[in-house]
Design a protein around this motif. Structure first.
Motif, PDB file in Angstrom:
ATOM      1  N   LEU A 290       0.381  65.459  14.089  1.00 57.88           N
ATOM      2  CA  LEU A 290      -0.484  64.428  13.514  1.00 57.88           C
ATOM      3  C   LEU A 290       0.350  63.236  13.049  1.00 57.88           C
ATOM      4  O   LEU A 290       0.034  62.084  13.368  1.00 57.88           O
ATOM      5  CB  LEU A 290      -1.275  65.018  12.341  1.00 57.88           C
ATOM      6  CG  LEU A 290      -2.375  64.159  11.701  1.00 57.88           C
ATOM      7  CD1 LEU A 290      -3.354  65.043  10.944  1.00 57.88           C
ATOM      8  CD2 LEU A 290      -1.822  63.102  10.757  1.00 57.88           C
ATOM      9  N   ALA A 291       1.410  63.511  12.303  1.00 57.94           N
ATOM     10  CA  ALA A 291       2.269  62.426  11.818  1.00 57.94           C
ATOM     11  C   ALA A 291       2.859  61.627  12.974  1.00 57.94           C
ATOM     12  O   ALA A 291       2.959  60.399  12.918  1.00 57.94           O
ATOM     13  CB  ALA A 291       3.383  63.014  10.944  1.00 57.94           C
ATOM     14  N   ARG A 292       3.213  62.330  14.014  1.00 58.54           N
ATOM     15  CA  ARG A 292       3.831  61.696  15.180  1.00 58.54           C
ATOM     16  C   ARG A 292       2.876  60.720  15.870  1.00 58.54           C
ATOM     17  O   ARG A 292       3.312  59.764  16.508  1.00 58.54           O
ATOM     18  CB  ARG A 292       4.282  62.796  16.144  1.00 58.54           C
ATOM     19  CG  ARG A 292       5.158  62.370  17.288  1.00 58.54           C
ATOM     20  CD  ARG A 292       5.656  63.602  18.020  1.00 58.54           C
ATOM     21  NE  ARG A 292       6.560  64.386  17.174  1.00 58.54           N
ATOM     22  CZ  ARG A 292       6.831  65.672  17.358  1.00 58.54           C
ATOM     23  NH1 ARG A 292       6.253  66.340  18.343  1.00 58.54           N
ATOM     24  NH2 ARG A 292       7.676  66.302  16.557  1.00 58.54           N
TER      25      ARG A 292
ATOM     26  N   THR B   3      -0.727  55.500   2.940  1.00 58.30           N
ATOM     27  CA  THR B   3       0.296  56.240   2.214  1.00 58.30           C
ATOM     28  C   THR B   3       0.136  57.723   2.512  1.00 58.30           C
ATOM     29  O   THR B   3      -0.968  58.264   2.392  1.00 58.30           O
ATOM     30  CB  THR B   3       0.192  56.001   0.699  1.00 58.30           C
ATOM     31  OG1 THR B   3       0.405  54.617   0.422  1.00 58.30           O
ATOM     32  CG2 THR B   3       1.228  56.832  -0.053  1.00 58.30           C
ATOM     33  N   VAL B   4       1.220  58.369   2.914  1.00 59.65           N
ATOM     34  CA  VAL B   4       1.233  59.806   3.156  1.00 59.65           C
ATOM     35  C   VAL B   4       2.054  60.467   2.059  1.00 59.65           C
ATOM     36  O   VAL B   4       3.217  60.122   1.835  1.00 59.65           O
ATOM     37  CB  VAL B   4       1.820  60.144   4.536  1.00 59.65           C
ATOM     38  CG1 VAL B   4       2.079  61.646   4.662  1.00 59.65           C
ATOM     39  CG2 VAL B   4       0.888  59.679   5.642  1.00 59.65           C
ATOM     40  N   VAL B   5       1.425  61.406   1.365  1.00 59.40           N
ATOM     41  CA  VAL B   5       2.118  62.253   0.398  1.00 59.40           C
ATOM     42  C   VAL B   5       2.333  63.603   1.075  1.00 59.40           C
ATOM     43  O   VAL B   5       1.425  64.131   1.719  1.00 59.40           O
ATOM     44  CB  VAL B   5       1.281  62.430  -0.883  1.00 59.40           C
ATOM     45  CG1 VAL B   5       2.070  63.230  -1.929  1.00 59.40           C
ATOM     46  CG2 VAL B   5       0.854  61.078  -1.448  1.00 59.40           C
ATOM     47  N   THR B   6       3.517  64.170   0.937  1.00 63.14           N
ATOM     48  CA  THR B   6       3.789  65.444   1.592  1.00 63.14           C
ATOM     49  C   THR B   6       4.875  66.206   0.846  1.00 63.14           C
ATOM     50  O   THR B   6       5.729  65.605   0.184  1.00 63.14           O
ATOM     51  CB  THR B   6       4.199  65.248   3.059  1.00 63.14           C
ATOM     52  OG1 THR B   6       4.298  66.531   3.714  1.00 63.14           O
ATOM     53  CG2 THR B   6       5.517  64.503   3.186  1.00 63.14           C
TER      54      THR B   6
ATOM     55  N   GLU C 129       9.604  62.804  10.220  1.00 66.17           N
ATOM     56  CA  GLU C 129       8.821  62.273  11.338  1.00 66.17           C
ATOM     57  C   GLU C 129       8.316  60.869  11.044  1.00 66.17           C
ATOM     58  O   GLU C 129       8.218  60.023  11.945  1.00 66.17           O
ATOM     59  CB  GLU C 129       7.637  63.206  11.608  1.00 66.17           C
ATOM     60  CG  GLU C 129       6.925  62.952  12.916  1.00 66.17           C
ATOM     61  CD  GLU C 129       7.789  63.236  14.128  1.00 66.17           C
ATOM     62  OE1 GLU C 129       7.846  62.356  15.022  1.00 66.17           O
ATOM     63  OE2 GLU C 129       8.412  64.309  14.196  1.00 66.17           O
ATOM     64  N   LEU C 130       7.996  60.588   9.780  1.00 64.09           N
ATOM     65  CA  LEU C 130       7.434  59.290   9.405  1.00 64.09           C
ATOM     66  C   LEU C 130       8.497  58.301   8.919  1.00 64.09           C
ATOM     67  O   LEU C 130       8.153  57.173   8.544  1.00 64.09           O
ATOM     68  CB  LEU C 130       6.376  59.471   8.318  1.00 64.09           C
ATOM     69  CG  LEU C 130       5.099  60.195   8.757  1.00 64.09           C
ATOM     70  CD1 LEU C 130       4.211  60.472   7.554  1.00 64.09           C
ATOM     71  CD2 LEU C 130       4.343  59.371   9.796  1.00 64.09           C
TER      72      LEU C 130
ATOM     73  N   THR D  85       4.687  50.982   8.932  1.00 67.33           N
ATOM     74  CA  THR D  85       3.720  50.549   7.908  1.00 67.33           C
ATOM     75  C   THR D  85       3.135  51.680   7.077  1.00 67.33           C
ATOM     76  O   THR D  85       2.263  51.432   6.240  1.00 67.33           O
ATOM     77  CB  THR D  85       2.560  49.764   8.568  1.00 67.33           C
ATOM     78  OG1 THR D  85       1.956  50.572   9.585  1.00 67.33           O
ATOM     79  CG2 THR D  85       3.060  48.468   9.186  1.00 67.33           C
ATOM     80  N   VAL D  86       3.591  52.910   7.280  1.00 71.97           N
ATOM     81  CA  VAL D  86       3.124  54.032   6.467  1.00 71.97           C
ATOM     82  C   VAL D  86       4.161  54.316   5.379  1.00 71.97           C
ATOM     83  O   VAL D  86       5.326  54.564   5.675  1.00 71.97           O
ATOM     84  CB  VAL D  86       2.898  55.297   7.319  1.00 71.97           C
ATOM     85  CG1 VAL D  86       2.712  56.529   6.423  1.00 71.97           C
ATOM     86  CG2 VAL D  86       1.665  55.115   8.202  1.00 71.97           C
ATOM     87  N   ASP D  87       3.714  54.241   4.116  1.00 76.27           N
ATOM     88  CA  ASP D  87       4.576  54.613   3.000  1.00 76.27           C
ATOM     89  C   ASP D  87       4.559  56.131   2.845  1.00 76.27           C
ATOM     90  O   ASP D  87       3.511  56.772   3.023  1.00 76.27           O
ATOM     91  CB  ASP D  87       4.099  53.963   1.701  1.00 76.27           C
ATOM     92  CG  ASP D  87       4.276  52.450   1.718  1.00 76.27           C
ATOM     93  OD1 ASP D  87       5.236  51.970   2.357  1.00 76.27           O
ATOM     94  OD2 ASP D  87       3.451  51.750   1.108  1.00 76.27           O
ATOM     95  N   VAL D  88       5.699  56.691   2.495  1.00 68.04           N
ATOM     96  CA  VAL D  88       5.820  58.144   2.373  1.00 68.04           C
ATOM     97  C   VAL D  88       6.286  58.497   0.967  1.00 68.04           C
ATOM     98  O   VAL D  88       7.299  57.973   0.494  1.00 68.04           O
ATOM     99  CB  VAL D  88       6.817  58.712   3.410  1.00 68.04           C
ATOM    100  CG1 VAL D  88       6.890  60.233   3.291  1.00 68.04           C
ATOM    101  CG2 VAL D  88       6.418  58.302   4.822  1.00 68.04           C
TER     102      VAL D  88
END
Length: 251
Positions: free
Chosen positions: A105-107, A116-119, A127-128, A133-136
Motif C-alpha cells: 500500500l505504501a509503495r 500524513t502517515v503514522v506508523t 518505503e515512504l 509529499t507524504v509526511d511520516v
C-alpha cells in the motif's frame, strides 16, 4: 469411526461450513463430546484449526514470520495495496499497521498525494522515505520481530496522543464469529488502542484470512468500516461481512 477418519471429516466440514460444533458432531457420529474435543485439541496443536467455545473455526495460515510472508502472495498483496492506497484522501492523517500487504500500500501511494502517515513499522517508514509529499511520523518502542513493528508501553503512550482519520489494521484472521484476530495478545491490545484513536478502521485481507481465526481477538466486525478483500464481488465468503454492514472493496 477411526480417529484419523474423524479428523479428516472435521477438516472437510471446516472447509465447507467455516465452523464445527462439537455437540453436533458427537450426536451425528455417536461418540462422546470428550472424544470430539480431544480430536479438536490435537488438530489445533497441528495448526489446522482454532478452538472456540463449543467447537472450532479454521485456523489462519497467515501467522508465519515477516520474512516468510514477504515471499508469498505478492501479486494479490499488490492488488490489495493499490485499492487501499486509493482510499486515502489528500490531507488525511492515517495509521498504517505493519505487514507485507501494507508495505505494498505504501509503495503505491500516488506521488502527488499530500497526507500524513503514522506508523510503528520501520518497513513502511523506509518505503515512504522518498515519497515527495507524504509526511511520516514514526512511533517507537520495543521491536516485535515477528511482525517488525514497535510495541510496548512507549508505543502505547505515543499512540494514545494521536488521532487519525483512518487506521489500516493488519489481521491474521477475519471471521464472522470472532471478528478480527491475530496471533499475539500484546499485538492485539495495541491494535485495539490504535482503532480507538481512529475515525474508521480498514482491513486489507488476502484470501486465506477470510473465514479464518487466530487466538487473540482484536475487534468484532462492528468495529471495522471497510474490508478490502481478495475475492470476487459474488464470492460467498463475503456474504456475512456484507450482512454485518462492512463496506466491501474487492481486488
Amino acid at each position: 469411526m477411526l480417529t484419523s477418519e474423524r479428523k479428516a471429516l472435521i477438516q472437510q466440514i471446516l472447509q465447507r461450513d467455516g465452523r464445527v460444533v462439537a455437540k453436533a458432531l458427537s450426536q451425528a457420529w455417536g461418540v462422546s463430546e470428550d472424544t470430539i474435543r480431544r480430536d479438536l485439541r490435537e488438530l489445533a496443536s497441528d495448526g489446522v484449526l482454532q478452538r472456540v467455545h463449543g467447537g472450532a473455526l479454521p485456523a489462519s495460515p497467515a501467522i508465519a514470520d515477516f520474512a516468510q510472508r514477504e515471499r508469498t502472495g505478492s501479486a494479490a498483496k499488490a492488488n490489495l495495496g493499490r485499492l487501499g492506497a486509493g482510499l486515502i484522501r489528500p490531507g488525511q492523517i492515517v495509521f498504517l499497521d505493519g505487514g507485507t500487504t501494507h508495505v505494498h500500500l505504501a509503495r503505491q501511494l500516488p506521488r502527488d498525494l499530500k497526507a500524513t502517515v503514522v506508523t510503528h513499522s520501520p518497513s513502511i517508514a523506509v518505503e515512504l522515505a522518498h515519497h515527495p509529499t507524504v509526511d511520516v511520523e514514526i512511533v517507537g518502542g520495543r521491536l516485535f520481530k515477528h511482525s517488525v513493528v514497535a510495541m510496548g508501553s512507549a508505543s502505547a503512550e505515543a499512540i494514545a496522543r494521536i488521532r487519525v482519520d483512518a487506521y489500516f489494521m493488519g489481521v491474521t484472521g477475519l471471521h464472522p464469529d470472532t471478528g478480527a484476530t491475530t496471533g499475539d495478545h500484546e499485538e492485539a491490545a495495541l491494535k485495539r488502542l490504535i482503532a480507538r484513536q481512529a475515525a474508521e478502521t480498514i482491513v486489507l485481507a488476502t484470501r486465506e484470512k477470510l473465514g479464518a481465526a487466530s487466538a487473540y481477538g482484536i475487534l468484532p466486525l462492528a468495529g471495522i468500516a471497510t474490508l478490502v478483500a481478495e475475492a470476487g464481488r459474488d464470492d460467498d465468503r463475503l456474504v456475512p461481512f456484507r450482512a454485518a454492514g462492512l463496506s466491501i472493496v474487492t481486488a
